[in-house]
Write an enzyme that holds these catalytic residues in place. Structure first.
Site, PDB file in Angstrom:
ATOM      1  N   CYS A  45       0.859  -1.180   0.000  1.00 43.10           N
ATOM      2  CA  CYS A  45       0.000   0.000   0.000  1.00 43.10           C
ATOM      3  C   CYS A  45       0.893   1.227   0.000  1.00 43.10           C
ATOM      4  O   CYS A  45       1.614   1.481   0.978  1.00 43.10           O
ATOM      5  CB  CYS A  45      -0.915   0.004   1.219  1.00 43.10           C
TER       6      CYS A  45
ATOM      7  N   CYS B 266      -5.113   6.060  -3.818  1.00 44.56           N
ATOM      8  CA  CYS B 266      -4.447   4.751  -3.764  1.00 44.56           C
ATOM      9  C   CYS B 266      -3.026   4.974  -4.260  1.00 44.56           C
ATOM     10  O   CYS B 266      -2.821   5.297  -5.430  1.00 44.56           O
ATOM     11  CB  CYS B 266      -5.171   3.729  -4.634  1.00 44.56           C
TER      12      CYS B 266
END
Length: 290
Positions: free
Chosen positions: A86, A228
């Site tokens: 991530c 993101c």
């Protein structure tokens, strides 16, 4: 027996996380625990969980520990599923380590273990920059069906440690008209799923040597998020690929939660993709896990 744990809420350009310190790897966070903690009505609320654990304390981190990483980012999606990496989360993870005094960035890059390997993080003008490493363009297009864009569109597969499908749209009106409350359908469907990014190039695409795009994303196991990090990197890489050899190696990517930077320098003889952006800690508290 219920257990009470400390937590901190943090975010990177609106991509938000519940940070759980567990340095010795003593907690057993089930998928249900993660899902409740991330629930925005019945829990704390977040796009995922960042469990802060010493790499040597859990089986998944042993390889990272052997490579010199003291800390491992155990990242879980909001539905409890494990994720490889991530890009926003790792910046928030490092911000937490530095703020609580468990790590320092003043002496150079900080190595962090992830399921996608060891990643290094440094300070940058935008906050923190993570080297995501080399990337891979997947062969063949994936057909993407999404509510609000009419006919299915081809998407490019980009792997930056986790899987992404990037779709180019012609204008911002179509990007704004997307309904990402509904899961986009992928054909053929990747075995392990993928994050799906929808991008619109700026006009002009390049200004002062920096490319510029706007993006929205549907994250695997989460839904639409304000940002993101790995998706931002994948989107910039895909547009660079489409633009051809004259395209720049530096990009500015606007997402609903803010602006992130992407670079593609040569590192040790191969191209890497680096992501930079802010990381914010919002508040801390305690929560009881039933």
């Amino acid at each position: 027996m219920p257990q009470t744990v400390s937590f901190t809420k943090g975010h990177g350009t609106g991509n938000d996380f519940v940070i759980i310190p567990d340095p010795d790897g003593a907690l057993d966070l089930s998928d249900d625990h993660v899902a409740i903690l991330c629930d925005r009505r019945f829990g704390i609320g977040g796009d995922g969980i960042l469990r802060v654990v010493r790499a040597a304390s859990i089986a998944e981190g042993r390889e990272a520990a052997a490579a010199g990483a003291e800390w491992f980012m155990d990242y879980r999606n909001a539905d409890g599923s494990k994720a490889e990496m991530c890009g926003n989360g790792i910046r928030v993870f490092v911000r937490y380590l530095v703020d609580v005094g468990w790590a320092q960035l003043d002496d150079g890059p900080l190595a962090i273990g992830t399921r996608a390997g060891v990643k290094t993080v440094t300070r940058s003008d935008l906050g923190f920059e993570v080297d995501l490493g080399p990337w891979r363009v997947e062969p063949g297009d994936v057909l993407v069906r999404a509510r609000g864009i009419g006919a299915p569109r081809p998407g490019m597969g980009i792997d930056v440690g986790n899987p992404h499908i990037v779709v180019a749209l012609p204008d911002e009106a179509e990007l704004d008209g997307l309904d990402l409350t509904v899961l986009p359908q992928l054909h053929p469907a990747p075995v392990h799923g993928a994050n799906v990014e929808f991008v619109v190039p700026s006009d002009p695409l390049v200004h002062a040597g920096v490319g510029s795009i706007r993006m929205r994303v549907f994250e695997r196991g989460v839904g639409e998020t304000l940002s993101c990090g790995t998706g931002v990197a994948a989107a910039a890489l895909a547009v660079r690929e489409w633009a051809g050899p004259a395209a720049p190696d530096q990009w500015s990517v606007t997402v609903p939660g803010g602006v992130l930077g992407v670079r593609m320098p040569e590192v040790d003889g191969e191209r890497h993709v680096l992501l930079s952006g802010p990381a914010t800690l919002v508040y801390s508290g305690e929560v009881t896990l039933a």
